[in-house]
Design a protein around this motif. Structure first.
Motif, mmCIF file in Angstrom:
data_model
loop_
_atom_site.group_PDB
_atom_site.id
_atom_site.type_symbol
_atom_site.label_atom_id
_atom_site.label_comp_id
_atom_site.label_asym_id
_atom_site.label_seq_id
_atom_site.Cartn_x
_atom_site.Cartn_y
_atom_site.Cartn_z
ATOM 1 N N LYS A 3 3.380 -0.311 12.501
ATOM 2 C CA LYS A 3 2.755 -1.502 11.939
ATOM 3 C C LYS A 3 1.261 -1.278 11.678
ATOM 4 O O LYS A 3 0.567 -0.632 12.455
ATOM 5 C CB LYS A 3 2.949 -2.643 12.936
ATOM 6 N N ILE A 4 0.758 -1.861 10.575
ATOM 7 C CA ILE A 4 -0.670 -1.828 10.267
ATOM 8 C C ILE A 4 -1.372 -2.784 11.220
ATOM 9 O O ILE A 4 -0.982 -3.943 11.357
ATOM 10 C CB ILE A 4 -0.945 -2.261 8.811
ATOM 11 N N ILE A 5 -2.424 -2.292 11.888
ATOM 12 C CA ILE A 5 -3.163 -3.175 12.794
ATOM 13 C C ILE A 5 -4.555 -3.506 12.287
ATOM 14 O O ILE A 5 -5.161 -4.492 12.714
ATOM 15 C CB ILE A 5 -3.255 -2.597 14.230
ATOM 16 N N ASN A 6 -5.076 -2.687 11.364
ATOM 17 C CA ASN A 6 -6.422 -2.947 10.858
ATOM 18 C C ASN A 6 -6.603 -2.269 9.507
ATOM 19 O O ASN A 6 -6.054 -1.202 9.262
ATOM 20 C CB ASN A 6 -7.471 -2.418 11.847
ATOM 21 N N VAL A 7 -7.390 -2.914 8.638
ATOM 22 C CA VAL A 7 -7.773 -2.327 7.353
ATOM 23 C C VAL A 7 -9.275 -2.536 7.208
ATOM 24 O O VAL A 7 -9.762 -3.657 7.326
ATOM 25 C CB VAL A 7 -7.032 -2.989 6.172
ATOM 26 N N ILE A 8 -9.977 -1.440 6.968
ATOM 27 C CA ILE A 8 -11.428 -1.506 6.789
ATOM 28 C C ILE A 8 -11.737 -1.147 5.336
ATOM 29 O O ILE A 8 -11.511 -0.014 4.916
ATOM 30 C CB ILE A 8 -12.150 -0.542 7.745
ATOM 31 N N PRO A 9 -12.236 -2.117 4.559
ATOM 32 C CA PRO A 9 -12.624 -1.828 3.176
ATOM 33 C C PRO A 9 -14.012 -1.199 3.145
ATOM 34 O O PRO A 9 -14.912 -1.620 3.877
ATOM 35 C CB PRO A 9 -12.623 -3.211 2.519
ATOM 36 N N ASN A 10 -14.177 -0.183 2.321
ATOM 37 C CA ASN A 10 -15.448 0.529 2.215
ATOM 38 C C ASN A 10 -16.096 0.283 0.853
ATOM 39 O O ASN A 10 -15.413 -0.065 -0.114
ATOM 40 C CB ASN A 10 -15.235 2.030 2.431
ATOM 41 N N ASP A 11 -17.410 0.501 0.770
ATOM 42 C CA ASP A 11 -18.158 0.272 -0.465
ATOM 43 C C ASP A 11 -17.711 1.153 -1.624
ATOM 44 O O ASP A 11 -17.984 0.844 -2.782
ATOM 45 C CB ASP A 11 -19.660 0.498 -0.232
ATOM 46 N N ASP A 12 -17.033 2.254 -1.334
ATOM 47 C CA ASP A 12 -16.587 3.171 -2.391
ATOM 48 C C ASP A 12 -15.149 2.876 -2.834
ATOM 49 O O ASP A 12 -14.501 3.722 -3.443
ATOM 50 C CB ASP A 12 -16.726 4.623 -1.937
ATOM 51 N N TYR A 13 -14.665 1.670 -2.554
ATOM 52 C CA TYR A 13 -13.316 1.215 -2.932
ATOM 53 C C TYR A 13 -12.205 2.022 -2.271
ATOM 54 O O TYR A 13 -11.161 2.278 -2.858
ATOM 55 C CB TYR A 13 -13.141 1.187 -4.449
ATOM 56 N N THR A 14 -12.454 2.440 -1.047
ATOM 57 C CA THR A 14 -11.400 3.032 -0.235
ATOM 58 C C THR A 14 -11.068 2.069 0.894
ATOM 59 O O THR A 14 -11.882 1.216 1.260
ATOM 60 C CB THR A 14 -11.816 4.397 0.357
ATOM 61 N N LEU A 15 -9.846 2.207 1.405
ATOM 62 C CA LEU A 15 -9.398 1.421 2.545
ATOM 63 C C LEU A 15 -9.038 2.367 3.676
ATOM 64 O O LEU A 15 -8.248 3.301 3.469
ATOM 65 C CB LEU A 15 -8.149 0.602 2.189
ATOM 66 N N LEU A 16 -9.595 2.144 4.844
ATOM 67 C CA LEU A 16 -9.183 2.883 6.028
ATOM 68 C C LEU A 16 -8.114 2.042 6.704
ATOM 69 O O LEU A 16 -8.391 0.939 7.186
ATOM 70 C CB LEU A 16 -10.359 3.127 6.975
ATOM 71 N N LYS A 24 -4.125 7.088 11.030
ATOM 72 C CA LYS A 24 -4.978 6.439 10.036
ATOM 73 C C LYS A 24 -4.754 7.076 8.675
ATOM 74 O O LYS A 24 -4.438 8.262 8.588
ATOM 75 C CB LYS A 24 -6.450 6.576 10.409
ATOM 76 N N ILE A 25 -4.958 6.280 7.634
ATOM 77 C CA ILE A 25 -4.885 6.760 6.252
ATOM 78 C C ILE A 25 -6.136 6.261 5.539
ATOM 79 O O ILE A 25 -6.505 5.097 5.683
ATOM 80 C CB ILE A 25 -3.651 6.188 5.516
ATOM 81 N N LEU A 26 -6.772 7.119 4.768
ATOM 82 C CA LEU A 26 -7.860 6.700 3.891
ATOM 83 C C LEU A 26 -7.275 6.619 2.488
ATOM 84 O O LEU A 26 -6.917 7.641 1.897
ATOM 85 C CB LEU A 26 -9.034 7.680 3.948
ATOM 86 N N PHE A 27 -7.154 5.408 1.977
ATOM 87 C CA PHE A 27 -6.515 5.183 0.682
ATOM 88 C C PHE A 27 -7.570 4.840 -0.358
ATOM 89 O O PHE A 27 -8.303 3.862 -0.227
ATOM 90 C CB PHE A 27 -5.482 4.058 0.798
ATOM 91 N N ASN A 28 -7.653 5.646 -1.408
ATOM 92 C CA ASN A 28 -8.628 5.464 -2.476
ATOM 93 C C ASN A 28 -8.052 4.515 -3.528
ATOM 94 O O ASN A 28 -7.046 4.810 -4.157
ATOM 95 C CB ASN A 28 -8.953 6.817 -3.103
ATOM 96 N N MET A 29 -8.721 3.386 -3.748
ATOM 97 C CA MET A 29 -8.251 2.385 -4.706
ATOM 98 C C MET A 29 -8.978 2.453 -6.044
ATOM 99 O O MET A 29 -8.738 1.624 -6.912
ATOM 100 C CB MET A 29 -8.435 0.982 -4.109
ATOM 101 N N LYS A 30 -9.861 3.435 -6.246
ATOM 102 C CA LYS A 30 -10.659 3.500 -7.473
ATOM 103 C C LYS A 30 -9.802 3.495 -8.730
ATOM 104 O O LYS A 30 -10.124 2.830 -9.709
ATOM 105 C CB LYS A 30 -11.559 4.731 -7.461
ATOM 106 N N ARG A 31 -8.733 4.228 -8.736
ATOM 107 C CA ARG A 31 -7.860 4.287 -9.911
ATOM 108 C C ARG A 31 -7.115 2.966 -10.109
ATOM 109 O O ARG A 31 -6.979 2.484 -11.237
ATOM 110 C CB ARG A 31 -6.872 5.437 -9.752
ATOM 111 N N LEU A 32 -6.679 2.363 -9.018
ATOM 112 C CA LEU A 32 -5.933 1.112 -9.116
ATOM 113 C C LEU A 32 -6.781 -0.052 -9.612
ATOM 114 O O LEU A 32 -6.287 -0.898 -10.355
ATOM 115 C CB LEU A 32 -5.342 0.727 -7.752
ATOM 116 N N ILE A 33 -8.040 -0.130 -9.200
ATOM 117 C CA ILE A 33 -8.849 -1.281 -9.605
ATOM 118 C C ILE A 33 -9.225 -1.242 -11.080
ATOM 119 O O ILE A 33 -9.774 -2.207 -11.599
ATOM 120 C CB ILE A 33 -10.110 -1.457 -8.728
#
Length: 85
Positions: A3-16, A24-33
């Protein structure tokens, strides 16, 4: 995956994304946005207003969503599929 317990949004449009098993996963959302569905997330304040529920990361309050609106969300399964690419 647990289960996901936390998501930290970063200024570079990534989610920890943190899981209950400690991974942990660092997911880059730059392409999606840049896509029509997620375009409103270019507003960094909106992007940082992220929520989690089970295996869904969202930027909308599902309980207060108007009936004609689609929730702005992404599932853990979708994220894992995108990480394969």
């Amino acid at each position: 995956m647990s289960k996901i317990i936390n998501v930290i949004p970063n200024d570079d449009y990534t989610l920890l994304i943190e899981f209950e098993d400690g991974s942990k996963i660092l997911f880059n959302m730059k392409r999606l946005i840049k896509t029509m569905r997620y375009l409103s997330l270019t507003d960094i304040e909106r992007f940082k207003n992220v929520r989690i529920k089970d295996k869904v990361i969202s930027w909308d309050d599902f309980d207060n969503l108007k009936p004609q609106m689609l929730p702005l969300a992404i599932t853990l399964d979708n994220i894992l599929l995108m990480l394969r690419d």
